[in-house]
Design an enzyme around this catalytic site. Structure first.
Site, mmCIF file in Angstrom:
data_model
loop_
_atom_site.group_PDB
_atom_site.id
_atom_site.type_symbol
_atom_site.label_atom_id
_atom_site.label_comp_id
_atom_site.label_asym_id
_atom_site.label_seq_id
_atom_site.Cartn_x
_atom_site.Cartn_y
_atom_site.Cartn_z
ATOM 1 N N ASP A 1 -8.640 87.639 48.149
ATOM 2 C CA ASP A 1 -9.499 87.384 49.310
ATOM 3 C C ASP A 1 -8.887 87.253 50.619
ATOM 4 O O ASP A 1 -7.836 87.117 50.945
ATOM 5 C CB ASP A 1 -10.303 85.857 49.256
ATOM 6 C CG ASP A 1 -11.372 85.772 48.204
ATOM 7 O OD1 ASP A 1 -12.118 86.905 47.782
ATOM 8 O OD2 ASP A 1 -11.561 84.686 47.670
ATOM 9 N N ARG A 2 -9.830 87.577 51.647
ATOM 10 C CA ARG A 2 -9.559 87.773 52.932
ATOM 11 C C ARG A 2 -8.960 89.180 53.071
ATOM 12 O O ARG A 2 -9.176 90.299 54.125
ATOM 13 C CB ARG A 2 -8.829 86.656 53.544
ATOM 14 C CG ARG A 2 -9.835 85.338 53.458
ATOM 15 C CD ARG A 2 -9.204 84.350 54.511
ATOM 16 N NE ARG A 2 -10.217 83.117 54.628
ATOM 17 C CZ ARG A 2 -11.069 83.272 55.446
ATOM 18 N NH1 ARG A 2 -11.157 84.163 56.598
ATOM 19 N NH2 ARG A 2 -11.759 81.748 55.708
ATOM 20 N N ASN B 1 -7.999 77.799 44.935
ATOM 21 C CA ASN B 1 -9.361 77.724 45.105
ATOM 22 C C ASN B 1 -9.980 78.931 45.546
ATOM 23 O O ASN B 1 -11.222 79.210 45.235
ATOM 24 C CB ASN B 1 -9.529 76.645 46.345
ATOM 25 C CG ASN B 1 -9.289 77.332 47.681
ATOM 26 O OD1 ASN B 1 -7.821 77.605 47.955
ATOM 27 N ND2 ASN B 1 -9.981 77.241 48.617
ATOM 28 N N HIS B 2 -9.281 79.961 45.585
ATOM 29 C CA HIS B 2 -9.756 81.444 45.951
ATOM 30 C C HIS B 2 -10.104 82.235 44.481
ATOM 31 O O HIS B 2 -10.539 83.300 44.676
ATOM 32 C CB HIS B 2 -9.193 82.110 47.091
ATOM 33 C CG HIS B 2 -9.622 81.927 48.377
ATOM 34 N ND1 HIS B 2 -10.596 82.533 49.088
ATOM 35 C CD2 HIS B 2 -9.251 80.832 49.362
ATOM 36 C CE1 HIS B 2 -10.861 81.869 50.209
ATOM 37 N NE2 HIS B 2 -9.972 80.980 50.331
ATOM 38 N N HIS C 1 -3.231 86.039 49.549
ATOM 39 C CA HIS C 1 -4.273 86.406 50.093
ATOM 40 C C HIS C 1 -4.484 87.930 50.357
ATOM 41 O O HIS C 1 -4.630 88.218 51.388
ATOM 42 C CB HIS C 1 -4.562 85.452 51.365
ATOM 43 C CG HIS C 1 -5.159 84.364 51.354
ATOM 44 N ND1 HIS C 1 -6.375 84.185 50.596
ATOM 45 C CD2 HIS C 1 -4.713 83.034 51.253
ATOM 46 C CE1 HIS C 1 -6.805 82.816 50.436
ATOM 47 N NE2 HIS C 1 -5.722 82.266 50.825
ATOM 48 N N HIS D 1 -1.716 74.240 43.473
ATOM 49 C CA HIS D 1 -2.345 74.933 44.769
ATOM 50 C C HIS D 1 -2.547 74.047 45.871
ATOM 51 O O HIS D 1 -2.332 74.297 46.948
ATOM 52 C CB HIS D 1 -3.412 75.901 44.557
ATOM 53 C CG HIS D 1 -4.154 76.641 45.629
ATOM 54 N ND1 HIS D 1 -3.008 77.572 46.190
ATOM 55 C CD2 HIS D 1 -5.153 76.099 46.410
ATOM 56 C CE1 HIS D 1 -3.850 77.800 47.254
ATOM 57 N NE2 HIS D 1 -4.842 77.154 47.391
ATOM 58 N N HIS E 1 -2.065 76.539 50.071
ATOM 59 C CA HIS E 1 -3.323 76.153 50.437
ATOM 60 C C HIS E 1 -3.645 75.963 51.802
ATOM 61 O O HIS E 1 -4.750 76.106 52.461
ATOM 62 C CB HIS E 1 -3.653 74.694 49.900
ATOM 63 C CG HIS E 1 -5.072 74.442 49.663
ATOM 64 N ND1 HIS E 1 -6.347 75.450 49.476
ATOM 65 C CD2 HIS E 1 -5.894 73.503 49.831
ATOM 66 C CE1 HIS E 1 -7.437 74.773 49.496
ATOM 67 N NE2 HIS E 1 -7.205 73.699 49.787
ATOM 68 N N ASP F 1 -4.215 81.544 45.048
ATOM 69 C CA ASP F 1 -5.128 82.474 46.203
ATOM 70 C C ASP F 1 -4.211 83.582 46.360
ATOM 71 O O ASP F 1 -3.528 84.038 47.299
ATOM 72 C CB ASP F 1 -4.920 81.457 47.684
ATOM 73 C CG ASP F 1 -5.896 80.382 47.655
ATOM 74 O OD1 ASP F 1 -6.490 80.213 46.596
ATOM 75 O OD2 ASP F 1 -6.120 80.074 48.821
ATOM 76 N N ASP G 1 0.262 81.096 49.050
ATOM 77 C CA ASP G 1 -0.894 82.115 49.167
ATOM 78 C C ASP G 1 -0.185 83.432 49.597
ATOM 79 O O ASP G 1 0.538 83.617 50.337
ATOM 80 C CB ASP G 1 -1.876 81.560 50.372
ATOM 81 C CG ASP G 1 -2.461 80.249 49.976
ATOM 82 O OD1 ASP G 1 -1.575 79.144 49.485
ATOM 83 O OD2 ASP G 1 -3.380 79.823 50.021
ATOM 84 N N ARG H 1 -12.171 69.942 54.291
ATOM 85 C CA ARG H 1 -12.719 71.082 53.820
ATOM 86 C C ARG H 1 -14.043 70.795 53.192
ATOM 87 O O ARG H 1 -14.625 71.783 53.033
ATOM 88 C CB ARG H 1 -11.681 71.811 52.706
ATOM 89 C CG ARG H 1 -10.211 71.924 53.176
ATOM 90 C CD ARG H 1 -9.297 72.377 51.952
ATOM 91 N NE ARG H 1 -8.094 72.708 52.409
ATOM 92 C CZ ARG H 1 -7.502 73.754 53.069
ATOM 93 N NH1 ARG H 1 -8.513 75.022 52.985
ATOM 94 N NH2 ARG H 1 -6.318 73.811 53.266
#
Length: 490
Positions: free
Chosen positions: A265-266, A294-295, A235, A343, A418, A262, A233, A391
């Site tokens: 995001d964030r 998943n993002h 991110h 992922h 992840h 990923d 990730d 999750r």
């Protein structure tokens, strides 16, 4: 669960007092953003006094911070079962629902609070904000018409776009990415400048056209004497991405990379990350690989900042085009027929094969179960067997599940991402399941190292390089995230 009558009462006043002390310790860990330890101490408090709704609600918010949405949802529901008047527990559950894209269920929680507390202005405001989101999503669905989805890429007229007069950034050459373009782009981004929208659209259209031709499972051949790098990730942590390239060299035909989902995001430099990665994908299509995470999905991008960032820096139409492009990202990669990289993780069924992954129709938003969902969302666990996901999506799988999958498919081990890990990586399941996470000090709060994996084609033995976070401009993580979600997670 009604009334939680099955939850035993504390045995003594001493247990009640000790539980309160444990809760206070947990709160201190929470303030220091040490959410794992906070959860540990909230759990100890619950063991001593299982009938205190506050402990569950507090553990719920700690799980939300770790993206354990399933656990957060369960804890919030337990808190509500113990105290139906506990407003904060409804907010926690609503935040969990929203994080899972279940906006209508979140709205029901707010509606309930407004009914039982009609004079609560805060509850009214949250209900109205959530209702706006639900209506907006319904409106977006309605105008996306039924005609097999409008193809955004086909609606963009690049010839009608001109380069802005004051633009001094990198330029495509005959519409193509060059090494000079990418190196200039990275330097330009370091100065917090923006790629011209015409070039941005061109890159997205070209990446989509390339990805559409790729299978859902991409086979990678690495020569015996060649190094290959796998990153987890990112991110939206652009300056940490630049540090990876400083430590390990720029991508090239002699220095291939796989980024394992990923990307966005964030972190609030997600646009810079994704255009850098997509540029390298176009420059070295056979030596630079990207898996969907998943993002790279619409619901996550709505809540955790990417959609807001793209709309702020460009347009909502470009945000829609990103959704279209992400739908075509491959779901997994197999290195030399021996190492599978995805992922999330493995499956709720024992009979999944590599051919099943190849056969997945991925051009869509991930469903809530099945192979595609689990590739993006699942996590390993230390105990044997399987368990429901912390999750709330995918599953948790044990060392026996990993061993069976590897044997069935003739593989040596799997690499997945992840999950934040303190050292940036974790080796589990007797060395057969490796997690790599490449965003150090995740969200500027977690204090973790980042890591990447290098191996050579001959033995595919994983080598780990760990590193700390580098400084970045003073733009906070989640700067573009849905402000309503941030408000719920206070």
């Amino acid at each position: 669960m009604a009334g939680n009558l099955w939850i035993s009462a504390p045995k003594s006043q001493e247990d009640i007092d000790e539980a309160e002390n444990l809760k206070n310790e947990a709160n201190e860990y929470f303030k220091k953003q040490n959410y794992d330890r906070a959860i540990e101490f909230y759990s100890k408090a619950i063991e001593k006094n299982p009938r205190n709704a506050v402990y569950y609600a507090n553990r719920s918010i700690a799980n939300l911070r770790l993206e354990n949405f399933g656990y957060a949802l369960s804890d919030a529901s337990l808190a509500i079962g113990l105290d139906k008047s506990y407003t904060k527990a409804y907010y926690r559950r609503a935040a969990s629902y929203m994080s899972l894209g279940k906006y209508k269920l979140a709205l029901k929680d707010f509606e309930y609070v407004t009914k039982v507390r009609p004079n609560d202005q805060d509850a009214k405001m949250k209900y109205n904000e959530c209702n706006k989101i639900v209506k907006k999503i319904a409106f977006e669905k309605a105008i996306s018409v039924d005609k097999k989805e409008v193809n955004i890429a086909d609606t963009i007229n690049l010839d009608a776009m001109s380069i802005e007069d004051e633009y001094e950034g990198p330029s495509l050459v005959d519409g193509k990415v060059t090494l000079k373009f990418v190196t200039h782009l990275m330097d330009y981004y370091k100065e917090q400048k923006k790629l011209d929208k015409k070039y941005a659209y061109q890159i997205l259209i070209d990446v989509k056209a390339y990805l559409q031709k790729q299978p859902s499972l991409v086979d990678i051949k690495v020569p015996d004497d060649q190094k290959f790098t796998v990153c987890g990730d990112i991110h939206g942590q652009f300056y940490d991405l630049m540090n990876i390239f400083d430590l390990n060299g720029l991508p090239s035909e002699k220095n291939p990379y796989l980024f394992n989902g990923d990307f966005v995001d964030r972190g609030s430099f997600s646009v810079e990350c994704i255009f850098t990665l997509f540029s390298f994908k176009l420059l070295y299509p056979d030596h630079f690989f990207m898996s969907r995470g998943n993002h790279e999905t619409l619901d996550m991008n709505r809540m955790y900042g990417f959609r807001g960032e793209v709309t702020s820096k460009y347009t909502s139409k470009m945000a829609d085009l990103f959704t279209e492009v992400y739908n075509w990202l491959p779901l997994a990669h197999c290195i030399n027929n021996r190492v599978l990289v995805m992922h999330g993780g493995l499956f709720s069924s024992d009979d999944v094969t590599l051919d099943d992954i190849r056969a997945v129709d991925r051009n869509k938003q991930p469903p809530e179960d099945g192979i595609m969902c689990e590739l993006l969302w699942s996590d390993p666990q230390f105990m044997a067997g399987r368990a429901p996901s912390k999750r709330g999506v995918g599953c948790q799988f044990g060392p026996d599940v990993t061993a069976n999958f590897l044997q069935k498919n003739g593989l040596d081990y799997i690499i997945r991402s992840h999950e934040v890990k303190n050292e940036g990586y974790e080796i589990a399941h007797d060395g057969k399941c490796i997690t790599v996470f490449s965003a150090p000090n995740y969200c500027d709060t977690m204090g973790n190292l980042g890591a990447f994996i290098t191996m050579n084609g001959k033995d595919l033995k994983p080598n780990f390089r760990c590193y700390g976070a580098v400084t970045h401009p003073d733009v906070k993580p989640m700067a573009y995230a849905n402000s309503f979600l941030s408000m719920l997670c206070q």
